[in-house]
Design a protein around this motif. Structure first.
Motif, PDB file in Angstrom:
ATOM      1  N   ALA A  25       0.812  -1.219   0.000  1.00  0.00           N
ATOM      2  CA  ALA A  25       0.000   0.000   0.000  1.00  0.00           C
ATOM      3  C   ALA A  25       0.841   1.263   0.000  1.00  0.00           C
ATOM      4  N   GLY A  26       2.102   1.143   0.420  1.00  0.00           N
ATOM      5  CA  GLY A  26       2.943   2.305   0.635  1.00  0.00           C
ATOM      6  C   GLY A  26       2.916   2.697   2.103  1.00  0.00           C
ATOM      7  N   TYR A  27       4.037   3.107   2.631  1.00  0.00           N
ATOM      8  CA  TYR A  27       4.116   3.417   4.056  1.00  0.00           C
ATOM      9  C   TYR A  27       5.191   4.473   4.285  1.00  0.00           C
ATOM     10  N   THR A  28       5.155   5.086   5.459  1.00  0.00           N
ATOM     11  CA  THR A  28       6.280   5.849   5.978  1.00  0.00           C
ATOM     12  C   THR A  28       6.436   5.491   7.450  1.00  0.00           C
ATOM     13  N   LEU A  29       7.657   5.162   7.846  1.00  0.00           N
ATOM     14  CA  LEU A  29       7.974   4.869   9.242  1.00  0.00           C
ATOM     15  C   LEU A  29       8.950   5.936   9.719  1.00  0.00           C
ATOM     16  N   THR A  30       8.598   6.621  10.796  1.00  0.00           N
ATOM     17  CA  THR A  30       9.379   7.740  11.310  1.00  0.00           C
ATOM     18  C   THR A  30       9.737   7.497  12.763  1.00  0.00           C
ATOM     19  N   LEU A  31      10.975   7.817  13.127  1.00  0.00           N
ATOM     20  CA  LEU A  31      11.431   7.711  14.513  1.00  0.00           C
ATOM     21  C   LEU A  31      12.009   9.052  14.943  1.00  0.00           C
ATOM     22  N   VAL A  32      11.550   9.545  16.099  1.00  0.00           N
ATOM     23  CA  VAL A  32      12.020  10.826  16.627  1.00  0.00           C
ATOM     24  C   VAL A  32      12.371  10.641  18.100  1.00  0.00           C
ATOM     25  N   GLY A 101       6.575  11.597   7.371  1.00  0.00           N
ATOM     26  CA  GLY A 101       8.016  11.516   7.579  1.00  0.00           C
ATOM     27  C   GLY A 101       8.859  11.995   6.424  1.00  0.00           C
ATOM     28  N   THR A 102       8.220  12.468   5.363  1.00  0.00           N
ATOM     29  CA  THR A 102       8.980  12.970   4.217  1.00  0.00           C
ATOM     30  C   THR A 102       8.758  14.453   3.970  1.00  0.00           C
ATOM     31  N   ARG A 103       7.872  15.093   4.745  1.00  0.00           N
ATOM     32  CA  ARG A 103       7.641  16.529   4.576  1.00  0.00           C
ATOM     33  C   ARG A 103       8.754  17.302   5.302  1.00  0.00           C
ATOM     34  N   PRO A 104       9.518  18.094   4.584  1.00  0.00           N
ATOM     35  CA  PRO A 104      10.614  18.838   5.233  1.00  0.00           C
ATOM     36  C   PRO A 104      10.149  19.698   6.395  1.00  0.00           C
ATOM     37  N   SER A 105       9.026  20.385   6.265  1.00  0.00           N
ATOM     38  CA  SER A 105       8.578  21.286   7.328  1.00  0.00           C
ATOM     39  C   SER A 105       8.310  20.527   8.620  1.00  0.00           C
ATOM     40  N   LEU A 110      10.264  18.537  13.965  1.00  0.00           N
ATOM     41  CA  LEU A 110      10.380  17.409  14.890  1.00  0.00           C
ATOM     42  C   LEU A 110      11.819  17.178  15.338  1.00  0.00           C
ATOM     43  N   SER A 111      12.778  17.430  14.463  1.00  0.00           N
ATOM     44  CA  SER A 111      14.179  17.116  14.765  1.00  0.00           C
ATOM     45  C   SER A 111      14.930  18.265  15.421  1.00  0.00           C
ATOM     46  N   THR A 112      14.270  19.401  15.643  1.00  0.00           N
ATOM     47  CA  THR A 112      14.952  20.530  16.277  1.00  0.00           C
ATOM     48  C   THR A 112      15.424  20.135  17.674  1.00  0.00           C
ATOM     49  N   GLY A 113      16.729  20.193  17.895  1.00  0.00           N
ATOM     50  CA  GLY A 113      17.309  19.805  19.170  1.00  0.00           C
ATOM     51  C   GLY A 113      17.427  18.313  19.377  1.00  0.00           C
ATOM     52  N   THR A 114      17.150  17.522  18.355  1.00  0.00           N
ATOM     53  CA  THR A 114      17.196  16.076  18.516  1.00  0.00           C
ATOM     54  C   THR A 114      17.455  15.413  17.159  1.00  0.00           C
ATOM     55  N   ARG A 115      17.128  14.143  17.034  1.00  0.00           N
ATOM     56  CA  ARG A 115      17.349  13.383  15.801  1.00  0.00           C
ATOM     57  C   ARG A 115      16.034  12.774  15.326  1.00  0.00           C
ATOM     58  N   ALA A 116      15.849  12.738  14.022  1.00  0.00           N
ATOM     59  CA  ALA A 116      14.687  12.094  13.415  1.00  0.00           C
ATOM     60  C   ALA A 116      15.136  11.338  12.172  1.00  0.00           C
ATOM     61  N   VAL A 117      14.607  10.140  12.003  1.00  0.00           N
ATOM     62  CA  VAL A 117      14.950   9.285  10.865  1.00  0.00           C
ATOM     63  C   VAL A 117      13.663   8.714  10.293  1.00  0.00           C
ATOM     64  N   SER A 118      13.546   8.685   8.982  1.00  0.00           N
ATOM     65  CA  SER A 118      12.364   8.085   8.369  1.00  0.00           C
ATOM     66  C   SER A 118      12.756   7.332   7.113  1.00  0.00           C
ATOM     67  N   HIS A 119      11.945   6.334   6.788  1.00  0.00           N
ATOM     68  CA  HIS A 119      12.066   5.679   5.484  1.00  0.00           C
ATOM     69  C   HIS A 119      10.677   5.329   4.997  1.00  0.00           C
ATOM     70  N   SER A 120      10.550   5.202   3.666  1.00  0.00           N
ATOM     71  CA  SER A 120       9.217   5.098   3.091  1.00  0.00           C
ATOM     72  C   SER A 120       9.242   4.356   1.773  1.00  0.00           C
ATOM     73  N   SER A 121       8.038   3.990   1.350  1.00  0.00           N
ATOM     74  CA  SER A 121       7.821   3.417   0.024  1.00  0.00           C
ATOM     75  C   SER A 121       6.444   3.839  -0.434  1.00  0.00           C
ATOM     76  N   ASN A 122       6.294   4.101  -1.730  1.00  0.00           N
ATOM     77  CA  ASN A 122       4.967   4.471  -2.221  1.00  0.00           C
ATOM     78  C   ASN A 122       4.200   3.271  -2.759  1.00  0.00           C
ATOM     79  N   GLY A 123       4.690   2.075  -2.440  1.00  0.00           N
ATOM     80  CA  GLY A 123       3.945   0.881  -2.813  1.00  0.00           C
ATOM     81  C   GLY A 123       4.382   0.287  -4.121  1.00  0.00           C
TER      82      GLY A 123
END
Length: 240
Positions: A25-32, A101-105, A110-123
Motif C-alpha cells: 500500500a505504501g508506508y512511511t515509518l518515522t522515529l524521533v 516523515g517525508t515533509r521537510p517542514s 520534529l528534529s529541532t534539538g534532537t534526531r529524526a529518521v524516516s524511510h518510506s515506500s509508495n507501494g
C-alpha cells in the motif's frame, strides 16, 4: 554496539507478516527521539482519533478512512507509540499512503534539538526514500544509495556498507535493500523494529491533512531538439 544488518529484517518479506500490507500500500515509518506521540501528531497537524490496539486495528481504521472518500483522500491516518532506543525514548510513527516523515517542514520541526529518521515506500511503483535529520537539518537522504544528498551526504557511507548498502556502486543483488534501510535506521536510533513490536503496539492515532498543493502562476516550456532548435514558451495561468 548496535550491529544490525539486512539479515535481521528478513521478516518484512514474510508472506505471514502484516508488514506486507505496508509494502503493497505504501508506508512511511518515522522515529524521533525525545518527542512524545502526542507531540509528534500535534506538529504534523493531526486531528486526534483515539487509540488503535495493534497493527491490524490500525490497518482496518486506515481502510475505513479510505472508504469514506469517493476521490483522493484529504487526509491519512498516522499511528504513533513510544519505544526505547539510543539516548532515551523515541516515538515511532507509522502511516500508510501518507508522507508525514517525508515533509521537510514537519521533519525539520520534529528534529529541532534532537534526531529524526524516516524511510518510506509508495507501494507498487515503487519509490523508496530514506531521510536522516539532525537538529532541524537534513543530513543524508537518498532513494538510491549511490545518489545521496543533504548537508553531509557521505557521513553514513561506512555504516551503509556494514548493513548491506553500497554508497559508491550498485548494491549486491542478494541483499534486500529495504531490509538494509531498516538496519541503517536501527544503527542511527537504537530502536529494533520487530514484527511483534508493530503488531502489538498501542498506537495513538490522528488524521494528518494532505499537504496543500502550491498555487502556480505560470509555466515555462524550454526544449532544445537534436538539431539545436529551441522552443521556448512562457504561459500564464490566466491564458489557459
Amino acid at each position: 554496539m548496535i550491529s544490525a544488518t539486512a539479515a535481521d529484517y528478513g521478516w518484512i518479506r514474510s508472506p505471514s507478516s502484516f508488514f506486507t500490507y505496508a509494502l503493497e500500500a505504501g508506508y512511511t515509518l518515522t522515529l524521533v527521539r525525545g518527542v512524545s506521540p502526542a507531540e509528534l501528531l500535534e506538529v504534523a497537524g493531526a486531528e486526534p482519533q483515539g487509540v488503535c490496539e495493534g497493527l491490524v486495528e490500525l490497518i482496518e481504521q486506515h481502510a475505513d478512512i479510505l472508504d469514506g472518500y469517493e476521490d483522493s483522500p484529504e487526509s491519512f491516518l498516522a499511528g504513533a507509540f513510544t519505544v526505547p532506543g539510543e539516548g532515551g525514548d523515541w516515538t515511532l510513527a507509522l502511516e500508510f499512503g501518507g508522507d508525514l516523515g517525508t515533509r521537510p517542514s514537519i521533519m525539520e520541526a520534529l528534529s529541532t534539538g534532537t534526531r529524526a529518521v524516516s524511510h518510506s515506500s509508495n507501494g507498487g511503483k515503487p519509490m523508496d526514500f530514506f531521510h536522516w535529520y539532525e537538529d532541524g537539518e537534513l543530513r543524508t537522504t537518498f532513494e538510491w544509495p549511490t545518489d545521496r544528498t543533504g548537508s553531509t551526504p557521505d557521513e553514513l557511507n561506512e555504516v551503509m556498507r556494514e548493513v548491506g548498502l553500497h554508497p559508491t556502486r550498485d548494491s549486491d543483488p542478494n541483499i534486500d535493500t529495504k531490509a538494509a534501510v531498516f538496519a541503517l535506521t536501527e544503527r542511527l536510533t537504537g530502536v529494533q523494529v520487530t514484527e511483534e513490536l508493530l503488531a502489538e503496539a498501542e498506537y495513538q492515532t490522528g488524521n494528518v491533512p494532505e499537504a496543500p498543493v502550491d498555487e502556480w502562476e505560470s509555466i515555462t516550456v524550454d526544449i532544445t531538439d537534436a538539431h539545436g532548435e529551441r522552443t521556448y514558451v512562457h504561459v500564464r495561468r490566466d491564458q489557459l
